[in-house]
Write a protein that holds these residues in place. Sequence first.
Motif, PDB file in Angstrom:
ATOM      1  N   ALA A 183       0.854  -1.192   0.000  1.00  0.00           N
ATOM      2  CA  ALA A 183       0.000   0.000   0.000  1.00  0.00           C
ATOM      3  C   ALA A 183       0.889   1.240   0.000  1.00  0.00           C
ATOM      4  O   ALA A 183       2.034   1.203   0.412  1.00  0.00           O
ATOM      5  CB  ALA A 183      -0.885  -0.004   1.229  1.00  0.00           C
ATOM      6  N   SER A 184       0.355   2.332  -0.462  1.00  0.00           N
ATOM      7  CA  SER A 184       1.096   3.595  -0.419  1.00  0.00           C
ATOM      8  C   SER A 184       1.108   4.110   1.011  1.00  0.00           C
ATOM      9  O   SER A 184       0.213   3.823   1.796  1.00  0.00           O
ATOM     10  CB  SER A 184       0.430   4.628  -1.328  1.00  0.00           C
ATOM     11  OG  SER A 184       0.474   4.216  -2.664  1.00  0.00           O
ATOM     12  N   ARG A 185       2.138   4.876   1.341  1.00  0.00           N
ATOM     13  CA  ARG A 185       2.215   5.469   2.671  1.00  0.00           C
ATOM     14  C   ARG A 185       2.517   6.945   2.568  1.00  0.00           C
ATOM     15  O   ARG A 185       3.147   7.384   1.613  1.00  0.00           O
ATOM     16  CB  ARG A 185       3.229   4.759   3.551  1.00  0.00           C
ATOM     17  CG  ARG A 185       4.664   5.087   3.232  1.00  0.00           C
ATOM     18  CD  ARG A 185       5.618   4.587   4.265  1.00  0.00           C
ATOM     19  NE  ARG A 185       5.921   3.196   4.013  1.00  0.00           N
ATOM     20  CZ  ARG A 185       6.607   2.423   4.822  1.00  0.00           C
ATOM     21  NH1 ARG A 185       7.049   2.883   5.953  1.00  0.00           N
ATOM     22  NH2 ARG A 185       6.863   1.198   4.517  1.00  0.00           N
ATOM     23  N   LEU A 186       2.053   7.697   3.543  1.00  0.00           N
ATOM     24  CA  LEU A 186       2.275   9.126   3.617  1.00  0.00           C
ATOM     25  C   LEU A 186       2.971   9.405   4.940  1.00  0.00           C
ATOM     26  O   LEU A 186       2.520   8.923   5.977  1.00  0.00           O
ATOM     27  CB  LEU A 186       0.934   9.853   3.540  1.00  0.00           C
ATOM     28  CG  LEU A 186       1.014  11.371   3.577  1.00  0.00           C
ATOM     29  CD1 LEU A 186       0.069  11.948   2.546  1.00  0.00           C
ATOM     30  CD2 LEU A 186       0.666  11.885   4.956  1.00  0.00           C
ATOM     31  N   ASN A 187       4.072  10.129   4.896  1.00  0.00           N
ATOM     32  CA  ASN A 187       4.798  10.433   6.130  1.00  0.00           C
ATOM     33  C   ASN A 187       5.632  11.699   5.950  1.00  0.00           C
ATOM     34  O   ASN A 187       5.890  12.110   4.823  1.00  0.00           O
ATOM     35  CB  ASN A 187       5.704   9.269   6.535  1.00  0.00           C
ATOM     36  CG  ASN A 187       6.690   8.888   5.460  1.00  0.00           C
ATOM     37  OD1 ASN A 187       6.357   8.097   4.587  1.00  0.00           O
ATOM     38  ND2 ASN A 187       7.884   9.444   5.482  1.00  0.00           N
ATOM     39  N   PRO A 188       6.067  12.298   7.063  1.00  0.00           N
ATOM     40  CA  PRO A 188       6.929  13.474   6.960  1.00  0.00           C
ATOM     41  C   PRO A 188       8.321  13.084   6.488  1.00  0.00           C
ATOM     42  O   PRO A 188       8.794  11.975   6.737  1.00  0.00           O
ATOM     43  CB  PRO A 188       6.982  14.012   8.397  1.00  0.00           C
ATOM     44  CG  PRO A 188       6.672  12.843   9.249  1.00  0.00           C
ATOM     45  CD  PRO A 188       5.765  11.964   8.447  1.00  0.00           C
ATOM     46  N   TYR A 189       8.978  14.002   5.769  1.00  0.00           N
ATOM     47  CA  TYR A 189      10.358  13.843   5.321  1.00  0.00           C
ATOM     48  C   TYR A 189      11.085  15.120   5.732  1.00  0.00           C
ATOM     49  O   TYR A 189      10.730  16.204   5.278  1.00  0.00           O
ATOM     50  CB  TYR A 189      10.423  13.650   3.806  1.00  0.00           C
ATOM     51  CG  TYR A 189      11.708  13.007   3.355  1.00  0.00           C
ATOM     52  CD1 TYR A 189      11.739  11.669   3.017  1.00  0.00           C
ATOM     53  CD2 TYR A 189      12.889  13.741   3.290  1.00  0.00           C
ATOM     54  CE1 TYR A 189      12.920  11.063   2.608  1.00  0.00           C
ATOM     55  CE2 TYR A 189      14.069  13.151   2.896  1.00  0.00           C
ATOM     56  CZ  TYR A 189      14.083  11.811   2.552  1.00  0.00           C
ATOM     57  OH  TYR A 189      15.253  11.216   2.156  1.00  0.00           O
TER      58      TYR A 189
END
Length: 136
Positions: free
Chosen positions: A2-8
């Motif tokens: 699955a795609s993931r969204l997180n801070p970079y």
Amino acid sequence: MASRLNPYIGFDGNARQAFEFYQQVFGGELAVNTFGEFGAPDTEDSDKIMHAMLETPQGYTLMGSDTPSDSEFQSGTNIAVSLSGDDESLRETFAKLADAGTVTMPLEKQMWGDEFGMVTDQFGVSWMINITQPQS
């Protein structure tokens, strides 16, 4: 996957220390790669962090890197939203974010084998898109 969204998060040469600290705070598995490991072994950036990822037992994912010497570090603008996965819809997401925005790095194959691009949307939010390629 699955795609993931997180801070970079971008750092000014202290990404390793920051991620080691975050690992002490949150626990989890830390993976770190330097610029030297990815084709820049004889440069002033060779020991700097090109990519770090901490995956915690709580389900948090935190990513970051050092700012290369040929780029300017600007405190306060050093966080982007990262979207990564093998979902082909990420190409469409990149295009939609770029519409009325600014592509800062085109979505294209990178030295680590994935497709990667960066865009700043019309509201000034920086996005990083990484499309994982199938392993052969």
